[in-house]
Design an enzyme around this catalytic site. Structure first.
Site, mmCIF file in Angstrom:
data_model
loop_
_atom_site.group_PDB
_atom_site.id
_atom_site.type_symbol
_atom_site.label_atom_id
_atom_site.label_comp_id
_atom_site.label_asym_id
_atom_site.label_seq_id
_atom_site.Cartn_x
_atom_site.Cartn_y
_atom_site.Cartn_z
ATOM 1 N N TYR A 265 9.654 -3.866 16.073
ATOM 2 C CA TYR A 265 8.482 -3.244 15.432
ATOM 3 C C TYR A 265 8.158 -1.921 16.122
ATOM 4 O O TYR A 265 7.948 -0.900 15.469
ATOM 5 C CB TYR A 265 7.294 -4.201 15.498
ATOM 6 C CG TYR A 265 6.083 -3.725 14.739
ATOM 7 C CD1 TYR A 265 5.930 -3.983 13.383
ATOM 8 C CD2 TYR A 265 5.081 -2.994 15.384
ATOM 9 C CE1 TYR A 265 4.815 -3.541 12.679
ATOM 10 C CE2 TYR A 265 3.968 -2.551 14.691
ATOM 11 C CZ TYR A 265 3.839 -2.830 13.346
ATOM 12 O OH TYR A 265 2.735 -2.385 12.662
ATOM 13 N N HIS B 80 8.512 2.037 14.657
ATOM 14 C CA HIS B 80 7.392 2.980 14.651
ATOM 15 C C HIS B 80 7.700 4.216 15.503
ATOM 16 O O HIS B 80 7.196 5.296 15.210
ATOM 17 C CB HIS B 80 6.099 2.288 15.081
ATOM 18 C CG HIS B 80 5.465 1.546 13.956
ATOM 19 N ND1 HIS B 80 5.892 0.293 13.568
ATOM 20 C CD2 HIS B 80 4.469 1.883 13.112
ATOM 21 C CE1 HIS B 80 5.179 -0.093 12.535
ATOM 22 N NE2 HIS B 80 4.308 0.850 12.240
ATOM 23 N N TYR C 222 -4.692 6.995 14.256
ATOM 24 C CA TYR C 222 -4.205 5.686 13.807
ATOM 25 C C TYR C 222 -3.422 5.036 14.943
ATOM 26 O O TYR C 222 -2.473 5.614 15.456
ATOM 27 C CB TYR C 222 -3.316 5.900 12.590
ATOM 28 C CG TYR C 222 -2.827 4.687 11.845
ATOM 29 C CD1 TYR C 222 -3.148 3.393 12.211
ATOM 30 C CD2 TYR C 222 -2.010 4.855 10.733
ATOM 31 C CE1 TYR C 222 -2.689 2.302 11.489
ATOM 32 C CE2 TYR C 222 -1.549 3.775 10.002
ATOM 33 C CZ TYR C 222 -1.896 2.499 10.390
ATOM 34 O OH TYR C 222 -1.431 1.420 9.670
ATOM 35 N N TRP D 72 8.792 2.366 3.251
ATOM 36 C CA TRP D 72 8.394 1.905 4.583
ATOM 37 C C TRP D 72 8.119 0.407 4.560
ATOM 38 O O TRP D 72 8.552 -0.325 5.444
ATOM 39 C CB TRP D 72 7.176 2.688 5.072
ATOM 40 C CG TRP D 72 6.742 2.257 6.436
ATOM 41 C CD1 TRP D 72 5.670 1.480 6.743
ATOM 42 C CD2 TRP D 72 7.395 2.542 7.675
ATOM 43 N NE1 TRP D 72 5.602 1.271 8.100
ATOM 44 C CE2 TRP D 72 6.645 1.915 8.694
ATOM 45 C CE3 TRP D 72 8.518 3.268 8.021
ATOM 46 C CZ2 TRP D 72 7.003 2.005 10.044
ATOM 47 C CZ3 TRP D 72 8.861 3.349 9.360
ATOM 48 C CH2 TRP D 72 8.113 2.719 10.345
ATOM 49 N N TRP D 73 7.380 -0.046 3.572
ATOM 50 C CA TRP D 73 7.075 -1.477 3.494
ATOM 51 C C TRP D 73 8.351 -2.306 3.358
ATOM 52 O O TRP D 73 8.477 -3.348 3.984
ATOM 53 C CB TRP D 73 6.130 -1.758 2.340
ATOM 54 C CG TRP D 73 4.721 -1.314 2.579
ATOM 55 C CD1 TRP D 73 4.119 -1.068 3.782
ATOM 56 C CD2 TRP D 73 3.732 -1.064 1.593
ATOM 57 N NE1 TRP D 73 2.816 -0.684 3.598
ATOM 58 C CE2 TRP D 73 2.550 -0.675 2.264
ATOM 59 C CE3 TRP D 73 3.722 -1.133 0.203
ATOM 60 C CZ2 TRP D 73 1.371 -0.364 1.588
ATOM 61 C CZ3 TRP D 73 2.550 -0.820 -0.461
ATOM 62 C CH2 TRP D 73 1.390 -0.450 0.226
#
Length: 105
Positions: A19, A23, A42, A77-78
């Site tokens: 993960y 990113h 963010y 992206w999802w």
């Protein structure tokens, strides 16, 4: 006035390093889309015991976050992330909005 919002997602066990890696290599066009939607400051945090991801962001008064799910870059992206976290049938991450109960400025 800009608004800060927070939400929780769920990472699959054993996927924390992946993960973070994904990113670190976030799609540049996704960064542009998020900023154009009025998103700033963010960050995402991981609770390694529960595998919960805690996200907090600031959005502008005229934000366009509701338009992000229709953008191709968001859908890509999802799909890219769907194998390592809880999602719905359209690869949208399961998100639980969180209520702020305390703030110290």
């Amino acid at each position: 006035m800009p608004e800060r919002i927070a939400f929780r997602m769920k990472l699959n066990p054993g996927e924390a390093a992946e993960y973070e890696k994904r990113h670190d290599e976030i799609f540049p066009d996704l960064v542009v889309a998020l900023k154009e939607a009025g998103i700033s400051d963010y960050s995402i945090w991981l609770d390694p015991e529960t595998h919960h991801l805690f996200a907090i962001l600031t959005r502008s008064d005229d934000h366009k976050m509701a338009e992000l799910p229709q953008q191709d870059v968001m859908k890509r992206w999802w799909k890219h992330m769907a194998d390592i976290m809880a999602t719905d049938e359209n690869n949208v991450p399961d998100q639980v909005p969180l209520k702020r109960v305390f703030y110290l400025a």
